[in-house]
Write a protein that holds these residues in place. Structure first.
Motif, short mmCIF file in Angstrom:
data_model
loop_
_atom_site.label_atom_id
_atom_site.label_comp_id
_atom_site.label_asym_id
_atom_site.label_seq_id
_atom_site.Cartn_x
_atom_site.Cartn_y
_atom_site.Cartn_z
N LEU A 163 0.91 -1.26 -0.18
CA LEU A 163 -0.12 -0.13 0.00
C LEU A 163 1.00 1.40 -0.24
CD1 LEU A 163 -2.94 -0.74 2.57
CD2 LEU A 163 -3.10 -0.41 0.22
N SER A 174 -3.45 6.68 3.61
CA SER A 174 -3.98 5.42 3.68
C SER A 174 -4.54 5.15 5.24
CB SER A 174 -3.16 4.29 3.44
OG SER A 174 -3.48 3.59 2.39
N THR A 256 -8.32 0.55 3.50
CA THR A 256 -8.14 -0.86 3.42
C THR A 256 -8.74 -1.56 4.38
OG1 THR A 256 -6.47 -0.27 1.80
CG2 THR A 256 -6.72 -2.55 2.19
#
Ligand code: F6P
Length: 336
Positions: A163, A174, A256
């Motif tokens: 990521l 993120s 995520t």
């Protein structure tokens, strides 16, 4: 006194964890080495209720030390919580001639084991029960380590490193949610290992402005243009946190949720080795005619603790790790 145990059952229960198979292998092989037979109970406690078993021997556990999941399957049994369900389970123990059970799992598994052994004693049966801690959450109070934790950390790190590549390219934020309904061990260890901008865990009340926004700000002032926020599922929902970040400072985080991928995979060296030692110790404990034990790892030593006492033990969350994280990733001169 050398062993009156003739045949034992081994089962895995609750959420699976990488290394459970290595523990099953160690139990079966140590028992075989000592002339004790092993029956694999499938699908956790419900398998004991329903007489769902498989005969095991040295070769039936060949080539499983490297496998994730559990060859015995696992389940959470509502029926086992009732006396009537446990009475059926004791019936299976009588039928199969089991005088010992090794239960591999977490806190719920051990509470079930203790209830079973108490009920067995009331029924005049000498059923010895031993627990082996296995959960990716590392949240068993009596053991500094639980099988599966290291592999899960490595899985998270691998995913988050990937990521990071794309975050870096796009200069994004993120927000990653890792498992840990009640415990933040996984989130904090992983957060340190990936150099997270912020880590949110259930053990520490979240001050959103200070813990998240201020850390992003510090990272930005240090020259960073991408940010990694790691959230334990018990500390909040990643999508909500992403939205809060957007509302507060206008950047659009990508969210995520790593989910069950964290529970799978080939166990790491640490998990294989720990599982092997714990499985061996569980059978040793049965051989010494000790009942109601939990195998634990305390300060690097394998110990077998009285189950009742062990279940009252708590471990102190290592908050100093939080300070380590803060010092390493939010120092003004170091960019994430
Ligand atoms: O194994 C423990 C755990 O990983 C928790 O962290 C998580 O909340 C839970 O299992 C989810 O388990 P399941 O999806 O099997 O109910």
């Amino acid at each position: 006194m050398e062993n009156q145990v003739k045949r034992i059952g081994v089962l895995t229960s609750g959420g699976d964890a990488p290394g459970m198979n290595a523990a099953v292998r160690a139990v079966v092989r140590t028992a075989a080495h000592r002339g004790i037979g092993t029956v694999g109970i499938r699908r956790g406690w419900s398998g004991l209720i329903n007489s769902d078993f498989v005969q095991m021997n040295t070769s039936s556990v060949s080539h499983i030390i490297n496998k994730g999941g559990t060859i015995l399957y696992t389940a959470r049994s509502q029926e086992f919580m009732d006396e009537a369900g446990r009475a059926k389970a004791l019936g299976t123990c009588r039928l199969l001639g089991l005088d010992g059970i090794v239960a591999i799992g977490g806190d719920g598994t051990f509470r079930g084991a203790l209830a079973l052994s108490r009920q067995a004693a009331e029924a005049g049966m000498n059923l010895r029960v031993v627990g082996i801690p296995a959960t990716i959450d590392n949240d068993i109070g009596c053991s500094h380590y639980t099988i599966g934790f290291d592999t899960a950390c490595n899985t998270c790190i691998e995913c988050i490193d990937k990521l990071r590549d794309t975050m870096q390219s796009h200069e994004r934020c993120s927000v990653v949610e890792v498992m840990g309904r009640h415990a933040g061990y996984l989130a904090l260890y992983v957060g340190i290992a990936v150099g997270a901008t912020a880590v949110l865990i259930p053990e520490r009340p979240v001050d959103f402005e200070k813990d998240v926004i201020e850390n992003i700000r510090k990272a930005r002032l240090a020259g960073t243009t991408h940010y990694m926020i790691v959230v334990a599922e018990g500390a909040g929902k990643a999508f909500y946190i992403g939205q809060q970040i957007q509302d507060a400072i206008g950047i659009e985080p990508r969210v995520t949720v790593l989910g069950h991928i964290q529970r799978g995979g080939s166990p790491s060296a640490r998990d294989r080795e720990t599982a092997s030692r714990m499985g061996y110790a569980a059978v040793q404990s049965l051989l010494q005619d000790k009942g109601n034990r939990i195998i634990s790892l305390l300060d690097g030593q394998i110990r077998d603790l009285d189950m009742e006492e062990a279940l009252t033990m708590t471990k102190t969350f290592q908050m100093d790790r939080y300070d380590i994280l803060e010092s390493l990733t939010n120092s003004p001169s170091i960019a994430f």
